[in-house]
Design a protein around this motif. Structure first.
Motif, PDB file in Angstrom:
ATOM      1  N   LEU A 102       0.888  -1.183  -0.053  1.00 40.89           N
ATOM      2  CA  LEU A 102      -0.019  -0.142  -0.250  1.00 40.89           C
ATOM      3  C   LEU A 102       0.740   1.397   0.044  1.00 40.89           C
ATOM      4  N   LEU A 106       0.591   4.168  -2.739  1.00 43.55           N
ATOM      5  CA  LEU A 106       0.425   5.703  -2.375  1.00 43.55           C
ATOM      6  C   LEU A 106       1.520   6.529  -2.957  1.00 43.55           C
ATOM      7  N   ASN A 137      -7.003  -3.110  -0.578  1.00 40.07           N
ATOM      8  CA  ASN A 137      -6.454  -2.143   0.412  1.00 40.07           C
ATOM      9  C   ASN A 137      -6.374  -0.803   0.100  1.00 40.07           C
ATOM     10  N   LEU A 138      -6.157  -0.434  -1.327  1.00 40.01           N
ATOM     11  CA  LEU A 138      -6.177   0.867  -1.644  1.00 40.01           C
ATOM     12  C   LEU A 138      -7.675   1.583  -1.738  1.00 40.01           C
ATOM     13  N   HIS A 141      -8.364   2.295   1.780  1.00 41.58           N
ATOM     14  CA  HIS A 141      -7.761   3.626   2.147  1.00 41.58           C
ATOM     15  C   HIS A 141      -8.440   4.759   1.798  1.00 41.58           C
ATOM     16  N   PHE A 142      -8.769   4.423   0.368  1.00 41.13           N
ATOM     17  CA  PHE A 142      -9.443   5.965  -0.215  1.00 41.13           C
ATOM     18  C   PHE A 142     -10.798   6.054   0.535  1.00 41.13           C
ATOM     19  N   ARG A 144     -11.600   5.368   3.787  1.00 40.48           N
ATOM     20  CA  ARG A 144     -11.022   6.286   4.887  1.00 40.48           C
ATOM     21  C   ARG A 144     -10.623   7.708   4.883  1.00 40.48           C
ATOM     22  N   ILE A 145     -10.259   7.987   3.773  1.00 40.09           N
ATOM     23  CA  ILE A 145      -9.608   9.553   3.805  1.00 40.09           C
ATOM     24  C   ILE A 145     -10.792  10.144   2.851  1.00 40.09           C
TER      25      ILE A 145
END
Length: 217
Positions: A102, A106, A137-138, A141-142, A144-145
């Motif tokens: 990850l 990023l 996982n990407l 992550h997107f 979450r942000i």
């Protein structure tokens, strides 16, 4: 027509079930609109010809650029912006994201955002994963942000190394609908020829051709 080549895959239909704040595939359009995107540029031979066609037909698009090519062809990136098109992030080196940890994924995205920001002043850009490979996982992550993945709903298959008339016939057999986000590539002769045939056809059918919405982040 090759049955293996379908403009609307199971994957894009499945992604279309996710909230649009997370993944954009189709777009709700208030007018009869197609949302046009190009991956893998800029290309010194073909991108200028694509831009010429778009200008002739009063169309705009989103160009998902590969980071390491951005500063190789700065005049093309400047022209994309000057002509009223949108810039998108297609990673720095076009890797398969699922083969990277990850942190490295990023880094690919952040480095490309920084390069693009020198041309349009935006800190982040719509991100489209190379080859459509979107690791969980990407995506998490997107989520979450609060950043949106810019996918597509309609695949032109212009990367299949088929003649433009064959691609055109395939698209006419199952044409895009209003709200579709179209995947194309501005790095082949076939795409230029295909676009030259499609743009007047879409105009005659009453479509506007526009860049896709940015989404979040």
């Amino acid at each position: 027509m090759n049955r293996a080549i379908q403009p609307r895959s199971r994957k894009t239909r499945a992604l279309g079930l996710l909230p649009s704040r997370l993944v954009i595939t189709r777009v709700r359009a208030t007018r009869k609109t197609l949302f046009l995107t190009f991956d893998d540029g800029p290309h010194p031979e073909f991108t200028p010809r694509v831009l010429d066609l778009l200008r002739t037909h009063d169309a705009t698009a989103t160009f998902f650029l590969i980071g390491e090519r951005i500063d190789q062809y700065p005049e093309l990136v400047r022209r994309i912006v000057a002509d009223g098109h949108a810039l998108g992030n297609h990673s720095w080196s076009h890797p398969r994201m699922d083969e990277l940890p990850l942190a490295q994924q990023l880094a690919e995205i952040e480095r490309t955002d920084a390069a693009l920001s020198r041309y349009d002043g935006s800190g982040t850009h719509p991100f489209r994963p190379p080859c459509g490979v979107l690791p969980p996982n990407l995506l998490l992550h997107f989520a979450r942000i609060g950043r949106t993945v810019a996918f597509w709903s309609y695949d032109s298959h212009d990367y299949q190394q088929l003649p433009a008339p064959t691609l055109f016939a395939q698209m006419q057999a199952d044409p895009p609908c209003s709200g579709d986000t179209l995947l194309m590539h501005d790095d082949t002769e076939a795409t230029v020829q295909l676009l030259a045939a499609l743009l007047p056809r879409w105009r005659d059918e009453g479509f506007e051709v526009r860049a896709m919405p940015r989404g979040r982040g």
